[in-house]
Design a protein around this motif. Structure first.
Motif, short mmCIF file in Angstrom:
data_model
loop_
_atom_site.label_atom_id
_atom_site.label_comp_id
_atom_site.label_asym_id
_atom_site.label_seq_id
_atom_site.Cartn_x
_atom_site.Cartn_y
_atom_site.Cartn_z
N GLN A 123 -55.05 -52.78 -23.47
CA GLN A 123 -53.67 -52.97 -23.02
C GLN A 123 -52.96 -54.06 -23.82
OE1 GLN A 123 -53.60 -54.66 -18.98
NE2 GLN A 123 -55.79 -55.07 -19.18
N ASP A 124 -53.72 -55.05 -24.32
CA ASP A 124 -53.10 -56.10 -25.14
C ASP A 124 -52.66 -55.58 -26.49
OD1 ASP A 124 -53.52 -57.88 -23.12
OD2 ASP A 124 -55.27 -58.85 -24.03
N LEU A 125 -53.33 -54.51 -26.97
CA LEU A 125 -53.00 -53.99 -28.29
C LEU A 125 -51.60 -53.39 -28.33
CD1 LEU A 125 -56.40 -52.20 -29.04
CD2 LEU A 125 -55.67 -54.46 -29.81
N TYR A 126 -51.12 -52.92 -27.20
CA TYR A 126 -49.80 -52.29 -27.14
C TYR A 126 -48.77 -53.16 -26.44
CZ TYR A 126 -52.62 -48.26 -28.39
OH TYR A 126 -53.49 -47.40 -29.02
N ASN A 127 -49.14 -54.38 -26.14
CA ASN A 127 -48.21 -55.30 -25.47
C ASN A 127 -47.45 -56.08 -26.54
OD1 ASN A 127 -46.86 -57.19 -23.95
ND2 ASN A 127 -48.63 -57.78 -22.71
N PRO A 128 -46.14 -55.88 -26.66
CA PRO A 128 -45.37 -56.59 -27.70
C PRO A 128 -45.33 -58.10 -27.50
CG PRO A 128 -43.89 -55.44 -26.20
CD PRO A 128 -45.27 -55.00 -25.85
N MET A 129 -45.65 -58.58 -26.30
CA MET A 129 -45.64 -60.00 -26.03
C MET A 129 -46.91 -60.70 -26.54
SD MET A 129 -42.73 -60.30 -24.67
CE MET A 129 -42.82 -62.00 -24.12
N VAL A 130 -47.95 -59.91 -26.79
CA VAL A 130 -49.21 -60.47 -27.28
C VAL A 130 -49.22 -60.38 -28.80
CG1 VAL A 130 -51.72 -60.25 -27.28
CG2 VAL A 130 -50.42 -59.81 -25.18
N VAL A 131 -49.28 -61.53 -29.45
CA VAL A 131 -49.25 -61.58 -30.91
C VAL A 131 -50.60 -62.02 -31.48
CG1 VAL A 131 -48.12 -62.57 -32.92
CG2 VAL A 131 -46.78 -62.06 -30.88
N ALA A 132 -51.02 -63.20 -31.14
CA ALA A 132 -52.25 -63.74 -31.72
C ALA A 132 -53.29 -64.11 -30.66
CB ALA A 132 -51.95 -64.96 -32.59
N ILE A 133 -52.85 -64.57 -29.51
CA ILE A 133 -53.76 -65.01 -28.46
C ILE A 133 -53.88 -63.91 -27.41
CG2 ILE A 133 -54.19 -66.74 -26.69
CD1 ILE A 133 -52.56 -68.69 -28.33
N PRO A 134 -55.09 -63.38 -27.16
CA PRO A 134 -55.26 -62.30 -26.18
C PRO A 134 -54.84 -62.74 -24.78
CG PRO A 134 -57.23 -62.59 -27.53
CD PRO A 134 -56.36 -63.77 -27.80
N GLU A 135 -54.17 -61.85 -24.06
CA GLU A 135 -53.83 -62.13 -22.67
C GLU A 135 -55.01 -61.80 -21.76
OE1 GLU A 135 -50.52 -60.79 -19.31
OE2 GLU A 135 -50.21 -60.30 -21.42
N HIS A 136 -55.74 -60.73 -22.12
CA HIS A 136 -56.95 -60.34 -21.37
C HIS A 136 -58.14 -60.48 -22.32
CE1 HIS A 136 -53.56 -58.23 -19.43
NE2 HIS A 136 -54.21 -58.50 -18.29
N PHE A 137 -58.78 -61.63 -22.26
CA PHE A 137 -59.88 -61.94 -23.17
C PHE A 137 -61.13 -61.14 -22.79
CE2 PHE A 137 -63.48 -64.34 -24.73
CZ PHE A 137 -63.07 -64.74 -25.99
N THR A 138 -61.80 -60.55 -23.82
CA THR A 138 -63.00 -59.76 -23.55
C THR A 138 -63.93 -59.80 -24.76
OG1 THR A 138 -63.83 -57.56 -22.98
CG2 THR A 138 -61.93 -57.65 -24.43
N THR A 139 -65.23 -59.66 -24.46
CA THR A 139 -66.22 -59.56 -25.53
C THR A 139 -66.85 -58.16 -25.57
OG1 THR A 139 -67.96 -60.40 -24.05
CG2 THR A 139 -66.78 -62.02 -25.42
N PRO B 205 -55.37 -62.11 -42.63
CA PRO B 205 -55.99 -60.86 -42.11
C PRO B 205 -57.27 -61.12 -41.32
CG PRO B 205 -55.32 -60.61 -44.40
CD PRO B 205 -55.20 -62.07 -44.08
N ILE B 206 -58.05 -62.13 -41.75
CA ILE B 206 -59.29 -62.44 -41.03
C ILE B 206 -58.99 -62.99 -39.64
CG2 ILE B 206 -61.38 -63.86 -41.04
CD1 ILE B 206 -61.31 -63.76 -44.07
N PHE B 207 -58.03 -63.92 -39.57
CA PHE B 207 -57.63 -64.45 -38.27
C PHE B 207 -57.08 -63.36 -37.37
CE2 PHE B 207 -56.87 -68.75 -40.48
CZ PHE B 207 -58.17 -69.14 -40.22
N ASN B 208 -56.35 -62.43 -37.96
CA ASN B 208 -55.79 -61.32 -37.18
C ASN B 208 -56.90 -60.44 -36.61
OD1 ASN B 208 -53.50 -59.59 -36.31
ND2 ASN B 208 -54.41 -58.14 -37.74
N LYS B 209 -57.93 -60.17 -37.41
CA LYS B 209 -59.05 -59.36 -36.93
C LYS B 209 -59.82 -60.10 -35.82
CE LYS B 209 -59.80 -56.80 -41.22
NZ LYS B 209 -59.33 -55.51 -40.65
N ILE B 210 -59.99 -61.41 -35.98
CA ILE B 210 -60.66 -62.18 -34.93
C ILE B 210 -59.89 -62.10 -33.63
CG2 ILE B 210 -61.32 -64.52 -34.23
CD1 ILE B 210 -61.87 -65.12 -37.17
N SER B 211 -58.57 -62.22 -33.71
CA SER B 211 -57.74 -62.15 -32.51
C SER B 211 -57.83 -60.77 -31.85
CB SER B 211 -56.28 -62.46 -32.88
OG SER B 211 -55.43 -62.26 -31.78
N VAL B 212 -57.72 -59.72 -32.67
CA VAL B 212 -57.75 -58.35 -32.12
C VAL B 212 -59.10 -58.04 -31.50
CG1 VAL B 212 -57.69 -55.92 -32.80
CG2 VAL B 212 -55.94 -57.48 -33.64
#
Length: 334
Positions: free
Chosen positions: A65-81, A52-59
């Motif tokens: 848009q990555d949140l609703y992309n089924p192709m994005v699982v753990a590694i963000p496609e559009h990285f942002t801070t 769960p911690i790794f999942n929160k870090i990834s999210v």
């Protein structure tokens, strides 16, 4: 040479196995099977805790848009801070973390101080109704704070001491919205988890040989000096452990914070209001009322959770030596 040694060792193993009528092979196979089972169990437990911690870090580093992309699982496609900046603004993070640190630190120090005195008293001295009072301590551990929430609210909303304030000023005092109820409860051993700290400290002191105190008395030390000079240094591991527990539970507490502190900005209460804060933040940003999506709310909540956890992890890294010593030495014969 190495092959010859391996071959000789292998032949010795089978020779010893033949002499033991197969017992040696069964033992080796069983030990290997137990190691595999132990590895699977430990890996599963670690995965359940860390996933769960790794999942929160990834999210937390994903755009919406990555949140609703089924192709994005753990590694963000559009990285942002920007999620961290948004969460910090919504939670008023700089002010909240200072308030939380000051309150958690002072409460933890106060709790450990009074619980150490009470725990030492239960461990070393005899006094009337000792078993009854210790049963009350256990009740503090067992009874959920929600059970007495109404009584606590009324007591501190209309605070009075033997009717003195009512007689002098004509009304009681409202202590809600301040940290005074926190300090009063902690100073009287009725704060968050105080009963548990008393129990742990009592069990630790009970396992310290009385001969240490008797030797100090012979050397001319009084009760207080013996406690400070002899007992407290030995109790450093358990006090460190209880301090960490107290600080962390106070840091993440939402029940007493909402009940007493009202609008005081703390990281625990700020996180619980993050959905409403996100809507207000988007409205200020866009100029029109906005309803944030469920995914965005979960994303900012995950980011805020990480921002709350990180200071606690840093504290543990500095105090881990004492904490581990406490766990090893207080496996204590209870």
């Amino acid at each position: 040479m190495t092959k010859a040694l391996a071959k000789r060792k292998n032949s010795n193993f089978w020779e010893r196995n033949r002499k033991s009528e197969g017992y040696l092979l069964k033992k080796v196979v069983m030990d290997f099977f137990l190691k595999v089972c132990r590895f699977i169990l430990l890996f599963g437990m670690c995965f359940m805790i860390l996933q769960p911690i790794f999942n929160k870090i990834s999210v937390s580093f994903m755009e919406e848009q990555d949140l609703y992309n089924p192709m994005v699982v753990a590694i963000p496609e559009h990285f942002t801070t920007e999620n961290y900046q948004m969460a910090a603004t919504i939670m008023n993070y700089s002010k909240s973390i200072v308030n939380s640190f000051v309150i958690s630190l002072t409460i933890a120090v106060l709790q450990i101080t009074v619980c150490t005195l009470v725990g030492y008293g239960f461990a070393r001295f005899e006094f009337p109704l000792k078993k009854f009072w210790f049963a009350c301590v256990l009740m503090v551990v067992l009874v959920p704070p929600q059970t007495i929430s109404t009584s606590l609210y009324l007591h501190f909303r209309f605070f009075d001491i033997l009717g003195i304030f009512q007689a002098v000023t004509g009304s009681s005092i409202n202590l809600r919205g301040s940290v005074i109820p926190y300090y009063l409860m902690s100073a009287t051993c009725m704060g968050l988890k105080n009963g548990l700290y008393i129990y742990m400290i009592r069990q630790f002191f009970r396992n310290i040989p009385k001969e240490l105190e008797e030797a100090a008395y012979v050397d001319g030390c009084g009760t207080l000096k013996t406690f400070i000079r002899i007992m407290l240094p030995d109790a450093t591991p358990i006090l460190t452990s209880c301090f960490l527990f107290s600080f962390v539970w106070q840091w993440t507490d939402g029940f007493y914070s909402k009940l007493f502190l009202g609008n005081v900005n703390l990281v625990s209460t700020s996180l619980s209001r993050i959905a409403d804060g996100l809507a207000a933040y988007l409205q200020r940003l866009m100029g029109t009322p906005q309803t944030p999506s469920v995914g965005m709310v979960n994303c900012i909540t995950s980011t805020g959770t990480l921002m709350i956890v990180v200071p606690v992890l840093i504290l543990y890294l500095f105090a881990q030596k004492g904490f581990v010593e406490s766990l090893s030495s207080s496996g204590i014969k209870m």
